[in-house]
Design a protein around this motif. Structure first.
Motif, short mmCIF file in Angstrom:
data_model
loop_
_atom_site.label_atom_id
_atom_site.label_comp_id
_atom_site.label_asym_id
_atom_site.label_seq_id
_atom_site.Cartn_x
_atom_site.Cartn_y
_atom_site.Cartn_z
N LEU A 28 -31.97 -7.44 77.79
CA LEU A 28 -32.19 -8.91 77.71
C LEU A 28 -31.27 -9.50 78.87
O LEU A 28 -31.58 -10.44 79.60
CB LEU A 28 -32.00 -9.42 76.51
N SER A 29 -29.95 -8.88 78.84
CA SER A 29 -28.89 -9.48 79.81
C SER A 29 -29.09 -8.91 81.41
O SER A 29 -28.10 -9.21 81.97
CB SER A 29 -27.49 -9.42 79.16
N LYS A 30 -30.03 -8.26 81.20
CA LYS A 30 -30.23 -7.40 82.72
C LYS A 30 -29.09 -6.62 83.39
O LYS A 30 -29.06 -6.34 84.30
CB LYS A 30 -30.73 -8.50 83.65
N GLN A 31 -28.46 -5.89 82.38
CA GLN A 31 -27.36 -4.74 82.67
C GLN A 31 -28.33 -3.50 82.67
O GLN A 31 -27.54 -2.73 83.54
CB GLN A 31 -26.33 -5.01 81.45
N VAL A 32 -29.22 -3.30 82.13
CA VAL A 32 -30.17 -2.14 82.13
C VAL A 32 -31.47 -2.50 82.17
O VAL A 32 -32.00 -3.54 81.84
CB VAL A 32 -29.81 -1.59 80.81
N LYS A 33 -32.27 -1.50 82.78
CA LYS A 33 -33.73 -2.08 83.14
C LYS A 33 -34.42 -1.33 82.05
O LYS A 33 -34.20 -0.07 81.67
CB LYS A 33 -33.99 -1.57 84.61
N ARG A 34 -35.71 -1.81 81.62
CA ARG A 34 -36.45 -1.22 80.58
C ARG A 34 -37.20 0.04 81.20
O ARG A 34 -37.89 -0.21 82.09
CB ARG A 34 -37.38 -2.39 80.00
N LEU A 35 -37.22 0.97 80.48
CA LEU A 35 -37.90 2.07 81.09
C LEU A 35 -39.35 2.25 79.99
O LEU A 35 -39.11 1.94 78.84
CB LEU A 35 -37.15 3.49 80.92
N LYS A 36 -40.45 2.92 80.80
CA LYS A 36 -41.56 2.94 79.72
C LYS A 36 -41.15 3.98 78.84
O LYS A 36 -41.97 3.74 77.57
CB LYS A 36 -42.56 3.76 80.81
N ARG A 37 -40.44 5.20 78.92
CA ARG A 37 -40.18 6.11 77.80
C ARG A 37 -39.40 5.43 76.47
O ARG A 37 -39.34 5.95 75.37
CB ARG A 37 -39.57 7.22 78.16
N PHE A 38 -38.71 4.21 76.72
CA PHE A 38 -37.89 3.71 75.69
C PHE A 38 -38.87 2.99 74.69
O PHE A 38 -38.33 3.07 73.53
CB PHE A 38 -36.89 2.74 76.40
N LYS A 39 -39.78 2.26 74.81
CA LYS A 39 -40.62 1.79 73.85
C LYS A 39 -41.26 2.50 72.99
O LYS A 39 -40.95 2.26 71.61
CB LYS A 39 -41.79 0.87 74.78
N PRO A 40 -41.78 3.71 73.23
CA PRO A 40 -42.45 4.44 72.10
C PRO A 40 -41.44 5.23 71.11
O PRO A 40 -41.92 5.47 70.04
CB PRO A 40 -43.34 5.58 72.82
N THR A 41 -40.08 5.34 71.65
CA THR A 41 -39.36 5.90 70.79
C THR A 41 -38.58 4.85 69.92
O THR A 41 -37.42 5.41 69.15
CB THR A 41 -38.29 6.68 71.69
N THR A 42 -38.79 3.74 69.85
CA THR A 42 -38.02 2.80 69.14
C THR A 42 -38.83 2.07 68.11
O THR A 42 -38.45 1.16 67.43
CB THR A 42 -37.46 1.57 70.08
N THR A 43 -40.12 2.68 67.97
CA THR A 43 -41.02 2.08 66.80
C THR A 43 -40.66 2.64 65.44
O THR A 43 -39.74 3.37 65.41
CB THR A 43 -42.51 2.50 67.15
#
Length: 137
Positions: A28-43
């Motif tokens: 959210l603070s744009k220090q790191v960009k969101r990766l597609k692989r991150f979303k399914p591992t955080t459910t």
């Protein structure tokens, strides 16, 4: 998330939610960009799966440890090792007692000396000398 948990020392599956919150803040603070692989591992399902897997591994580890203890208790080599250690200990105690007895003897009284003779007083000395001189004459 699995890779993060495996690379962070001493982290467990219960730390997954905390790490997820930290990473979401950084995104959210744009220090790191969101990766597609991150979303399914955080459910929630992925988190529950990690917890279940960790509990299963812990149970397997406990079972393996108990099995190892049972094998060690029945291991004839272990009893042989204990016999050898006991024998070494008894030999060491025997040597210590020998050394202590030698030390005791060397500290003990040395050769007996003659008792000191009392010197005669001046008067007695004079009387003895007179007797000797009379005998010579």
């Amino acid at each position: 998330m699995d890779k993060i948990l495996s690379h962070v020392e001493l982290s467990t599956a219960t730390d997954g939610k905390r790490f997820q919150d930290l990473i979401e803040e950084a995104i959210l603070s744009k220090q790191v960009k969101r990766l597609k692989r991150f979303k399914p591992t955080t459910t929630d399902a992925a988190h529950a799966k990690r917890l279940k897997k960790e509990k299963q591994e812990a149970a397997e580890a406990e079972e393996a440890e108990e099995e190892k203890k049972r094998e060690e208790a029945n291991d004839p080599e272990d009893s042989l090792k204990q016999l050898i250690m006991a024998r070494q200990k008894s030999r060491q105690e025997h040597m210590d007692s020998i050394i202590n007895s030698i030390a005791e003897r060397s500290k003990g009284p040395k050769r007996k000396r003659r008792p000191e003779m009392n010197e005669p007083s001046e008067e007695e000395f004079q009387k003895i000398q007179q007797k000797i001189s009379k005998k010579k004459k």
